[in-house]
Design an enzyme around this catalytic site. Structure first.
Site, short mmCIF file in Angstrom:
data_model
loop_
_atom_site.label_atom_id
_atom_site.label_comp_id
_atom_site.label_asym_id
_atom_site.label_seq_id
_atom_site.Cartn_x
_atom_site.Cartn_y
_atom_site.Cartn_z
N GLU A 299 21.22 -29.04 -10.10
CA GLU A 299 19.92 -28.78 -9.48
C GLU A 299 19.72 -29.75 -8.33
OE1 GLU A 299 16.47 -26.45 -9.10
OE2 GLU A 299 18.31 -26.17 -10.26
N GLU A 330 16.57 -27.25 1.26
CA GLU A 330 17.89 -27.76 0.89
C GLU A 330 19.00 -26.85 1.41
OE1 GLU A 330 16.60 -27.63 -3.08
OE2 GLU A 330 15.11 -29.17 -2.57
N ASP A 484 12.29 -26.29 -10.91
CA ASP A 484 13.05 -26.57 -12.14
C ASP A 484 12.85 -25.46 -13.16
OD1 ASP A 484 13.95 -29.16 -11.20
OD2 ASP A 484 11.91 -29.85 -11.55
#
Length: 499
Positions: A299, A330, A484
């Site tokens: 992650e 990201e 998450d």
């Protein structure tokens, strides 16, 4: 309602006209028109109560999402854990008697002024942000918090990607979770009972991260948030050095996990080049000790240092994991660092273009994944999530049940952001494009989203792409840990195909 009234008046006038012009107007015709009025009224009433596009998508997900044939029952998660201290961002800065100003991004915070400028920078863009705080800045802000902000307004939650993922996994009764990371008394108290924490991970004090949340429309001076998000800053040594990594890998022989979820690489970025350069090499060696038959999901989280990201790629971190989870920031940063597709973009403008995202995902899998027989890399799956939609990109032959996986991830995004157990269609809105291109770098397909079949699938070379929209919460209650939860839910509904 007005349409029903209009229809009634229209038919009544028609009946009156014919009856007046012909007193012998057959009773059968009157009955026929009366019946027509009732039918038209029912039709209009049914139309006004028909399902919304959000309701259609939500109902379709419930049908699409099915458990994988083989479910994970033992999952090892590490290694960044902490206690999240959540507070309203604008309220905190006002309580600290800080005046509004202009936004400037600071990787390291040394003062209240740095905190103010960095918070404004992210709030104005509506983006999630992370910064570290220096020892001097920590002492300075701690003193200010104690004297200016009532402790009762701080809320404490499980924090850190690993702990949040472990906590989410533990909501499933069939999953046993091993969690490694710095676990102090407060975090231990907050964790679910079925989470196993090795004795080596327990420490006397907790690591704390301060979360400054803002809602869509929040104002501070001339700055206004376009959407809800959060800014995080922290100062901790254990997470910053990934000191629990060796304990994490060492615990696996006894625990025998079926899946490993790794996070925390981004925490080393703020520790300085000398530390992360050496520690990253050690981390790769340690991760390589995990048995090959156990899939590893990495992650990712926000990073800004191109040298550090280059080292993550150059030191072969991506190729030694099977799956990664990331967001639009990201994804673009990886492409910018490696001069990949659309790397000339300084940032995304609005909802990230699906074709551009698809190009970058394919490039990552071809450059760092197992897309041909000669490749020794393990990477075969990327779970991309942004506010409006999610995409799962997988190399053919390695993963199964990905329609369910991408749907489950999107479903939890809409429910968790609103703080509900299930999707509340009155509190969410569709923001995904209804039509999009599958590529911008090469001739691609034009795809259309069908709300009753809300997973769009296409193929490029030997990679399959699964896209589904997100039903975005109109007034989110908490945004921390949403990524998450999305990745965790996607993993729970995924399974590795037999090779």
């Amino acid at each position: 309602m007005w349409r029903q009234a209009f229809a009634a008046v229209l038919l009544a006038v028609s009946i009156g006209y014919f009856y007046h012009s012909n007193p012998a107007f057959p009773e059968l015709a009157v009955r026929y028109l009366t019946t027509s009025l009732q039918s038209l009224s029912s039709c209009l009433q049914g139309s006004s109560s028909s399902a919304t596009i959000e309701q259609t998508i939500s109902s379709a997900w419930d049908t699409l999402i099915t458990a994988p044939a083989t479910q994970w029952t033992r999952v090892a998660v590490g290694v960044n854990t902490c206690v999240d201290v959540v507070v309203t961002g604008v309220g905190l800065l006002q309580a600290l008697a800080i005046d509004p100003g202009t936004g400037v991004d600071h990787e390291v915070l040394h003062s209240k002024e740095d905190l103010k400028e960095t918070f404004i920078h992210y709030m104005e863009k509506g983006r999630a942000g992370d910064s570290t705080i220096s020892q001097m800045g920590r002492a300075h802000l701690q003193s200010a918090f104690c004297s200016n902000f009532p402790p009762s307004l701080f809320q404490h939650f499980v924090g850190g990607n690993a702990a949040l993922i472990g906590q989410k996994l533990a909501t499933n009764p069939h999953v046993t979770v091993l969690l490694c990371g710095p676990v102090g008394p407060k975090l231990h108290e907050l964790l679910a009972d079925q989470i196993i924490v090795p004795a080596e991970s327990l420490q006397v004090t907790d690591e704390y991260h301060l979360i400054l949340e803002y809602k869509a429309g929040d104002k501070w001076g001339s700055s206004q948030a376009p959407n809800a998000n959060r800014f995080i800053f922290s100062h901790d040594t254990s997470n910053g050095e990934m000191s629990a990594l060796e304990t994490f890998v060492g615990s696996m022989e006894e625990f025998q996990p079926q899946l490993v979820v790794l996070s925390g690489l981004h925490m080393m970025e703020g520790q300085g080049r000398e530390l992360w350069e050496e520690r990253l090499k050690e981390a790769v060696v340690t991760i390589s000790d995990i048995p090959n038959e156990v899939p590893i999901h990495l992650e990712l989280a926000s990073m800004t240092d191109t040298d550090y990201m280059n080292s993550i790629i150059r030191e072969q971190v991506l190729p030694i994991v099977n799956s990664i989870g990331l967001n639009e920031q990201e994804l673009l940063f990886i492409s910018q660092t490696g001069l990949g597709p659309h790397s000339q973009l300084p940032s995304w403008s609005g909802v990230p273009d699906v074709g551009q995202v698809s190009d970058i995902l394919l490039w990552i899998l071809k450059q760092h994944g197992h897309t041909d027989l000669e490749s020794e890399a393990d990477l075969t799956r990327i779970h991309f999530h942004t506010l409006a939609y999610h995409i799962l990109a997988t190399v053919d032959g390695f993963w199964a049940n990905q329609v369910s996986a991408v749907s489950a991830g999107a479903r939890v995004a809409g429910s968790q952001a609103c703080g509900t157990q299930e999707i509340d269609v009155n509190r969410v809105v569709l923001k995904a494009p209804l039509e999009f291109h599958t590529s911008r770098d090469e001739p691609g397909q034009t795809m259309t989203l069908n709300p009753s079949k809300p997973v769009v699938v296409w193929h490029r070379e030997n990679v399959s792409f699964y896209l589904t929209p997100v039903l975005v919460c109109k007034n989110p209650l908490r945004t921390v840990g949403l990524g998450d939860a999305i990745s965790t839910e996607g993993l729970l509904y995924s399974e590795m195909a037999e090779q």
